[in-house]
Scaffold this motif. Structure first.
Motif, PDB file in Angstrom:
ATOM      1  N   ILE A  43       0.920  -1.208  -0.043  1.00 49.53           N
ATOM      2  CA  ILE A  43      -0.145   0.222   0.033  1.00 49.53           C
ATOM      3  C   ILE A  43       0.930   1.220  -0.053  1.00 49.53           C
ATOM      4  CG2 ILE A  43      -1.894   1.439   1.240  1.00 49.53           C
ATOM      5  CD1 ILE A  43      -3.007  -1.229   2.245  1.00 49.53           C
ATOM      6  N   TYR A  99       1.310   3.363   5.686  1.00 52.24           N
ATOM      7  CA  TYR A  99      -0.053   3.343   5.330  1.00 52.24           C
ATOM      8  C   TYR A  99      -0.881   2.576   6.005  1.00 52.24           C
ATOM      9  CZ  TYR A  99       1.689   7.885   3.095  1.00 52.24           C
ATOM     10  OH  TYR A  99       2.482   8.926   2.814  1.00 52.24           O
ATOM     11  N   GLY A 100      -2.012   2.725   6.768  1.00 50.29           N
ATOM     12  CA  GLY A 100      -2.896   1.794   7.073  1.00 50.29           C
ATOM     13  C   GLY A 100      -2.369   0.547   7.905  1.00 50.29           C
ATOM     14  N   VAL A 210     -12.066   4.906   4.588  1.00 53.97           N
ATOM     15  CA  VAL A 210     -11.375   5.737   3.639  1.00 53.97           C
ATOM     16  C   VAL A 210     -12.468   6.067   2.843  1.00 53.97           C
ATOM     17  CG1 VAL A 210     -10.021   5.488   1.619  1.00 53.97           C
ATOM     18  CG2 VAL A 210      -9.320   4.098   3.402  1.00 53.97           C
TER      19      VAL A 210
ATOM     20  N   ARG B  13      -6.449  -3.189  -2.913  1.00 52.55           N
ATOM     21  CA  ARG B  13      -6.772  -2.928  -1.549  1.00 52.55           C
ATOM     22  C   ARG B  13      -6.762  -1.350  -1.324  1.00 52.55           C
ATOM     23  NH1 ARG B  13      -8.985  -7.116   1.024  1.00 52.55           N
ATOM     24  NH2 ARG B  13      -9.383  -5.940   3.154  1.00 52.55           N
ATOM     25  N   SER B  14      -5.749  -0.602  -1.996  1.00 45.83           N
ATOM     26  CA  SER B  14      -5.441   0.604  -1.735  1.00 45.83           C
ATOM     27  C   SER B  14      -6.322   1.548  -2.579  1.00 45.83           C
ATOM     28  CB  SER B  14      -4.072   1.003  -1.954  1.00 45.83           C
ATOM     29  OG  SER B  14      -3.780   0.471  -3.314  1.00 45.83           O
ATOM     30  N   TYR B  16      -9.083   3.012  -2.971  1.00 47.56           N
ATOM     31  CA  TYR B  16      -9.690   4.331  -2.498  1.00 47.56           C
ATOM     32  C   TYR B  16      -8.667   5.204  -1.828  1.00 47.56           C
ATOM     33  CZ  TYR B  16     -14.229   2.476  -4.054  1.00 47.56           C
ATOM     34  OH  TYR B  16     -15.285   1.840  -4.719  1.00 47.56           O
ATOM     35  N   MET B  17      -7.682   4.774  -1.606  1.00 44.72           N
ATOM     36  CA  MET B  17      -6.556   5.697  -0.775  1.00 44.72           C
ATOM     37  C   MET B  17      -6.045   6.769  -1.548  1.00 44.72           C
ATOM     38  SD  MET B  17      -5.014   2.486   1.539  1.00 44.72           S
ATOM     39  CE  MET B  17      -4.237   3.536   2.882  1.00 44.72           C
ATOM     40  N   TYR B  18      -6.080   8.051  -0.941  1.00 45.30           N
ATOM     41  CA  TYR B  18      -5.463   9.130  -1.847  1.00 45.30           C
ATOM     42  C   TYR B  18      -5.959   9.357  -2.806  1.00 45.30           C
ATOM     43  CZ  TYR B  18      -2.158   9.105   2.160  1.00 45.30           C
ATOM     44  OH  TYR B  18      -1.601   9.405   3.520  1.00 45.30           O
ATOM     45  N   GLU B  65     -16.612  -2.360   3.927  1.00 47.38           N
ATOM     46  CA  GLU B  65     -15.450  -1.544   4.162  1.00 47.38           C
ATOM     47  C   GLU B  65     -14.086  -2.408   4.546  1.00 47.38           C
ATOM     48  OE1 GLU B  65     -14.760   1.524   3.349  1.00 47.38           O
ATOM     49  OE2 GLU B  65     -16.839   2.518   3.601  1.00 47.38           O
ATOM     50  N   ASN B 104     -20.927   6.828   2.561  1.00 50.09           N
ATOM     51  CA  ASN B 104     -19.526   6.383   1.990  1.00 50.09           C
ATOM     52  C   ASN B 104     -19.558   5.013   1.473  1.00 50.09           C
ATOM     53  OD1 ASN B 104     -16.757   7.527   1.921  1.00 50.09           O
ATOM     54  ND2 ASN B 104     -16.301   5.765   2.986  1.00 50.09           N
ATOM     55  N   LYS B 108     -18.972   3.012  -2.370  1.00 49.93           N
ATOM     56  CA  LYS B 108     -18.046   1.964  -2.660  1.00 49.93           C
ATOM     57  C   LYS B 108     -18.796   0.798  -3.219  1.00 49.93           C
ATOM     58  CE  LYS B 108     -14.531   3.465   0.347  1.00 49.93           C
ATOM     59  NZ  LYS B 108     -14.065   3.222   1.648  1.00 49.93           N
TER      60      LYS B 108
END
Lengths: 227, 153
Positions: A43, A99-100, A210, B13-14, B16-18, B65, B104, B108
């Motif tokens: 990640i 992160y995470g 998130v 898995r990342s 939606y991050m940033y 989530e 939220n 998703k």
């Protein structure tokens, strides 16, 4: 500038947040006696790719610490990490991991205090990307420093600081304001650590996840159009 | 470009991050993602065996989530048709009592439904309803945020 002897360590994975922490620690002459370097996970790797340019700009700070702090490299084993942390002389460890990343429960049995800066007003905004939710719900953004424990974002609250959202460009919050404001709160926390301040009770509340890009877009739209 | 409906979130898995939302076409791209091509799809009335109550509602939100996929008691992933029913249930609940955390998660879930839809030739006809409900909720949120007059939804 007089060196402030805090005798703490930093658990660090290379990412924008940890590089900003190190820059701030350097700026205020708060030198960690040990830097425990852990490998980046998938990640962190993928997010670092998005932040390629600001990371390259901040990487130089690592050279400053090479001669001033003891650098401990950890292989991918959690067991190795736990062992090295247990053997540290330092009682306080700044958490600047992946992160995470969530530390396993047995990490909290080794009698160390892991300091973490959470992006949100605790206890009301636990979880992830909470400053967007806080801004949408309450028109403010806050950061809270805590001692980590085995429950997500439920450790003892050390310090809370609220920032004026009018001074923040939300479209730059992830890459710029988040690591800077976290660093500000970290520095204030370290300064206050020796003072006997009241610890704010952390209570059980809902967790945020998130943020979905559409809601993030609406929060940024609101901040740009607020007059 | 809006691409969150193009990936399996349990693999990426990342996802939606940033997230990058700073391009001027973001909102149009999001709306385009909801323009479903259903001409070649066989729509049918689906009878779901999924449980709907307050406790299950909270469980579904948490699973969407954390685990990204919902599994039946037989440890098999539920079908797109059941996901559509869950989305409909969440949306209807939110229209009665809105909360940002659940909304939220619903967004998703809807991204994932579109991802699954591209792999299927038939699905639950309530697919036509869930995105209308989603749009109603987006309007509702924009009113709560007092941006409804400025934003062109």
């Amino acid at each position: 500038m007089k060196k402030l002897n805090y005798n703490f360590a930093i658990l660090y994975a290379k990412n924008l947040r940890s590089l900003y922490y190190l820059s701030s620690l350097k700026k205020f002459n708060m030198i960690p006696s040990s830097i425990i370097k852990i490998p980046n996970n998938k990640i962190t790797h993928s997010i670092n790719k998005k932040h390629k340019i600001p990371i390259k700009k901040k990487e130089k700070v690592l050279n400053f610490f090479k001669t001033r702090s003891k650098i401990i490299n950890i292989n991918k084993s959690i067991k190795d990490l736990l062992e090295k942390l247990s053997n540290l002389k330092e009682k306080y460890i700044i958490f600047a991991g992946n992160y995470g990343q969530i530390l396993p429960e047995n990490f909290f049995k080794i009698k160390k205090f892991f300091i973490h800066v959470h992006p949100g007003d605790l206890p009301n905004y636990k979880g992830s990307t909470t400053y967007y939710y806080e801004y949408i719900n309450e028109n403010k953004i806050s950061f809270s420093s805590i001692y980590l424990n085995h429950k997500l974002d439920q450790g003892k609250i050390l310090l809370k600081k609220t920032f004026n959202p009018k001074k923040i460009k939300f479209e730059k919050i992830d890459e710029y304001y988040d690591p800077i404001l976290r660093s500000k709160v970290l520095i204030e926390t370290l300064k206050k650590l020796k003072m006997k301040n009241k610890v704010i009770t952390n209570k059980k509340t809902n967790s945020y996840y998130v943020i979905h890009p559409l809601i993030k877009y609406l929060a940024i739209f609101k901040s740009k159009n607020k007059k | 470009m809006y691409e969150y409906h193009k990936f399996d979130p349990s693999i990426k898995r990342s996802l939606y991050m940033y997230s990058d939302v700073n391009n001027k076409n973001f909102l149009n791209d999001f709306k385009k993602s909801r323009n479903l091509k259903l001409n070649n799809k066989n729509l049918f009335l689906h009878k779901s065996k999924i449980e709907f109550n307050l406790k299950k509602f909270r469980t579904y939100i948490k699973i969407i989530e954390t685990k990204k996929k919902i599994f039946s008691s037989k440890n098999k992933e539920i079908t797109i048709d059941d996901y559509i029913e869950i989305s409909k249930y969440i949306a209807e609940s939110l229209l009665k009592k809105f909360d940002l955390i659940s909304f939220n998660s619903m967004l998703k879930l809807n991204d994932y439904i579109i991802y699954l839809l591209n792999l299927k030739k038939k699905c639950n006809k309530n697919i036509l309803i869930i995105f209308k409900l989603e749009f109603k909720l987006i309007l509702h949120l924009s009113k709560l945020m007092k941006i409804n007059e400025k934003i062109k939804l």
